[in-house]
Design an enzyme around this catalytic site. Structure first.
Site, PDB file in Angstrom:
ATOM      1  N   SER A 188      76.630  35.339 -36.908  1.00  0.00           N
ATOM      2  CA  SER A 188      77.410  34.293 -37.563  1.00  0.00           C
ATOM      3  C   SER A 188      76.544  33.099 -37.906  1.00  0.00           C
ATOM      4  CB  SER A 188      78.507  33.784 -36.635  1.00  0.00           C
ATOM      5  OG  SER A 188      79.312  34.818 -36.203  1.00  0.00           O
ATOM      6  N   HIS A 246      76.615  39.122 -43.255  1.00  0.00           N
ATOM      7  CA  HIS A 246      77.644  38.440 -42.483  1.00  0.00           C
ATOM      8  C   HIS A 246      79.025  38.804 -43.024  1.00  0.00           C
ATOM      9  CE1 HIS A 246      79.555  34.406 -41.084  1.00  0.00           C
ATOM     10  NE2 HIS A 246      79.769  35.371 -40.221  1.00  0.00           N
ATOM     11  N   GLU A 253      78.547  37.326 -46.736  1.00  0.00           N
ATOM     12  CA  GLU A 253      77.399  36.450 -46.990  1.00  0.00           C
ATOM     13  C   GLU A 253      76.139  37.283 -46.778  1.00  0.00           C
ATOM     14  OE1 GLU A 253      77.833  31.861 -45.853  1.00  0.00           O
ATOM     15  OE2 GLU A 253      78.149  33.139 -44.118  1.00  0.00           O
ATOM     16  N   ASN A 304      80.097  29.237 -41.857  1.00  0.00           N
ATOM     17  CA  ASN A 304      80.310  28.580 -40.566  1.00  0.00           C
ATOM     18  C   ASN A 304      79.834  27.143 -40.510  1.00  0.00           C
ATOM     19  OD1 ASN A 304      81.777  30.448 -39.033  1.00  0.00           O
ATOM     20  ND2 ASN A 304      79.981  31.772 -39.049  1.00  0.00           N
TER      21      ASN A 304
HETATM   22  P1  NAI Z   1      82.456  41.338 -29.378  1.00  0.00           P
HETATM   23  O1  NAI Z   1      82.219  40.646 -28.082  1.00  0.00           O
HETATM   24  O2  NAI Z   1      83.845  41.719 -29.772  1.00  0.00           O
HETATM   25  O3  NAI Z   1      81.564  42.668 -29.440  1.00  0.00           O
HETATM   26  C1  NAI Z   1      80.202  42.713 -29.113  1.00  0.00           C
HETATM   27  C2  NAI Z   1      79.882  44.158 -28.715  1.00  0.00           C
HETATM   28  O4  NAI Z   1      78.468  44.266 -28.530  1.00  0.00           O
HETATM   29  C3  NAI Z   1      80.534  44.597 -27.404  1.00  0.00           C
HETATM   30  O5  NAI Z   1      81.257  45.813 -27.622  1.00  0.00           O
HETATM   31  C4  NAI Z   1      79.349  44.811 -26.459  1.00  0.00           C
HETATM   32  O6  NAI Z   1      79.558  45.849 -25.506  1.00  0.00           O
HETATM   33  C5  NAI Z   1      78.256  45.167 -27.462  1.00  0.00           C
HETATM   34  N1  NAI Z   1      76.919  44.976 -26.905  1.00  0.00           N
HETATM   35  C6  NAI Z   1      76.409  43.885 -26.273  1.00  0.00           C
HETATM   36  N2  NAI Z   1      75.132  44.107 -25.899  1.00  0.00           N
HETATM   37  C7  NAI Z   1      74.828  45.354 -26.336  1.00  0.00           C
HETATM   38  C8  NAI Z   1      73.672  46.182 -26.247  1.00  0.00           C
HETATM   39  N3  NAI Z   1      72.568  45.733 -25.639  1.00  0.00           N
HETATM   40  N4  NAI Z   1      73.702  47.423 -26.800  1.00  0.00           N
HETATM   41  C9  NAI Z   1      74.823  47.890 -27.419  1.00  0.00           C
HETATM   42  N5  NAI Z   1      75.960  47.147 -27.522  1.00  0.00           N
HETATM   43  C10 NAI Z   1      75.955  45.920 -26.973  1.00  0.00           C
HETATM   44  O7  NAI Z   1      81.771  40.395 -30.495  1.00  0.00           O
HETATM   45  P2  NAI Z   1      82.143  40.237 -32.066  1.00  0.00           P
HETATM   46  O8  NAI Z   1      83.173  39.203 -32.231  1.00  0.00           O
HETATM   47  O9  NAI Z   1      82.339  41.602 -32.648  1.00  0.00           O
HETATM   48  O10 NAI Z   1      80.780  39.605 -32.607  1.00  0.00           O
HETATM   49  C11 NAI Z   1      79.640  40.401 -32.871  1.00  0.00           C
HETATM   50  C12 NAI Z   1      78.716  39.626 -33.797  1.00  0.00           C
HETATM   51  O11 NAI Z   1      79.397  39.381 -35.032  1.00  0.00           O
HETATM   52  C13 NAI Z   1      78.271  38.274 -33.267  1.00  0.00           C
HETATM   53  O12 NAI Z   1      76.959  38.031 -33.674  1.00  0.00           O
HETATM   54  C14 NAI Z   1      79.238  37.321 -33.954  1.00  0.00           C
HETATM   55  O13 NAI Z   1      78.703  36.027 -34.083  1.00  0.00           O
HETATM   56  C15 NAI Z   1      79.398  37.982 -35.306  1.00  0.00           C
HETATM   57  N6  NAI Z   1      80.615  37.665 -36.052  1.00  0.00           N
HETATM   58  C16 NAI Z   1      81.813  37.531 -35.418  1.00  0.00           C
HETATM   59  C17 NAI Z   1      82.963  37.231 -36.139  1.00  0.00           C
HETATM   60  C18 NAI Z   1      84.299  37.122 -35.475  1.00  0.00           C
HETATM   61  O14 NAI Z   1      85.259  36.675 -36.125  1.00  0.00           O
HETATM   62  N7  NAI Z   1      84.442  37.526 -34.229  1.00  0.00           N
HETATM   63  C19 NAI Z   1      82.915  37.034 -37.609  1.00  0.00           C
HETATM   64  C20 NAI Z   1      81.615  37.301 -38.189  1.00  0.00           C
HETATM   65  C21 NAI Z   1      80.514  37.571 -37.420  1.00  0.00           C
END
Ligand code: NAI
Length: 293
Positions: free
Chosen positions: A126, A147, A159, A197
């Protein structure tokens, strides 16, 4: 010498991290006829992700946007694994793990060991600097920020962030690919928070300050922005939807990147994250939710 990157060569995409964003990203790739390899740390998380994708596909069938057969074929194109080595067959790897520089860096180092030197790496971060993540990948010319917005199957915007060394070929291939996913790509240079963001998060942070200072109630602050500014969702509802931990991480990146006090994270936001009140995903944030998603 590097080969030209052709969008037609991108047939298999590895998605690392199957949380809120990762499952949506795998969904849209599989729906547009790419093989999607979903990688995460535990089988439990992977089966939750597949269940979420099935639910979201069923919703699309119900709305008559796709047929039962499309839904079935989409699911068949998705495979899951806890072994990053399985990402080795992909022509594109999209990382969507926690918003943490160290965690993301170790993923890209791991991918560099198992993927072909031509494989393009993308991060769904993000706000973290694309140029810095690109250096850890050992292929900064074939590295880009992709993104996506949440929920990925619904939101049109993507993005595309150029790191300092992102090649023109990589950028063009990923722009073409984004169009094939049915998205509208926007070109952005690598500055903290990119565009989305940098503008959205200070607004959410300000809404949290308004709660902390007792300016108005959570519900009324959301009502002001919905009815007064015609936003489809109030900022506090949106913060719960995004995840308060994600919002805090982005504010920290903006603050760190600009060293300007206007980006300081609100103490109440930090306190809620410490308490584990992360929004919809934990059932409690500014609002409470019966079902965790
Ligand atoms: P989340 O917490 O829902 O999911 C993250 C996932 O990554 C989890 O399933 C976790 O087990 C996995 N993970 C962590 N370390 C790992 C590893 N070493 N190997 C394999 N899997 C691993 O997080 P979310 O919300 O999906 O965010 C993910 C990314 O997307 C972040 O960088 C966030 O900033 C970005 N993002 C989030 C948005 C949102 O609205 N939540 C919107 C746009 C981007």
């Amino acid at each position: 010498m590097s080969h030209l990157v052709n969008v037609d060569d991108i047939k298999t995409v590895a998605v690392i991290g199957c949380g809120t964003m990762g499952n949506g990203i795998a969904h849209v790739f599989a729906q547009t006829k790419h093989n999607a390899i979903l990688v995460d740390q535990s089988e439990e998380r992977l089966s939750k992700a597949v269940a979420a994708i099935s639910r979201n596909l069923a919703r699309q069938v119900k709305k008559e946007k796709i047929t039962e057969d499309d839904s079935k074929a989409t699911l068949e194109r998705i495979t899951t694994t806890t072994n990053i080595k399985d990402a080795g067959s992909a022509q594109l790897a999209v990382e969507a793990v926690f918003e943490d520089k160290e965690v993301k860096t170790s993923i890209f180092e791991g991918l560099a060991n198992v993927c072909d030197s031509q494989t393009i790496f993308a991060s769904n971060t993000s706000s973290l600097p694309i140029t810095q993540l690109a250096s850890a990948s050992g292929r900064p010319d074939r590295f880009i920020g992709m993104h996506f917005m949440n929920p990925v199957p619904v939101m049109k915007l993507i993005e595309l962030i150029r790191g300092v060394a992102t090649s023109a070929e990589t950028f063009e291939a990923i722009r073409d690919l984004s169009l094939r996913l049915g998205k509208t790509p926007v070109e952005v240079n690598d500055y903290p928070g990119f565009v989305a963001n940098r503008i959205l998060m200070p607004m959410i942070n300000e809404a949290v300050f308004a709660v902390m200072e007792g300016v108005s109630s959570v519900e009324d602050i959301d009502t002001v922005m919905k009815l007064g500014m015609n936003h489809p969702m109030g900022p506090l509802t949106l913060a719960d939807f995004i995840g308060l931990d994600v919002c805090l991480a982005i504010m920290e990146t903006l603050y760190d990147g600009f060293r300007d006090s206007k980006y300081r994270p609100c103490p109440l936001l930090r306190k809620m994250v410490h308490a584990g009140y992360l929004g919809r995903k934990t059932g409690r944030g500014f609002y409470t939710y019966e079902e965790k998603i």
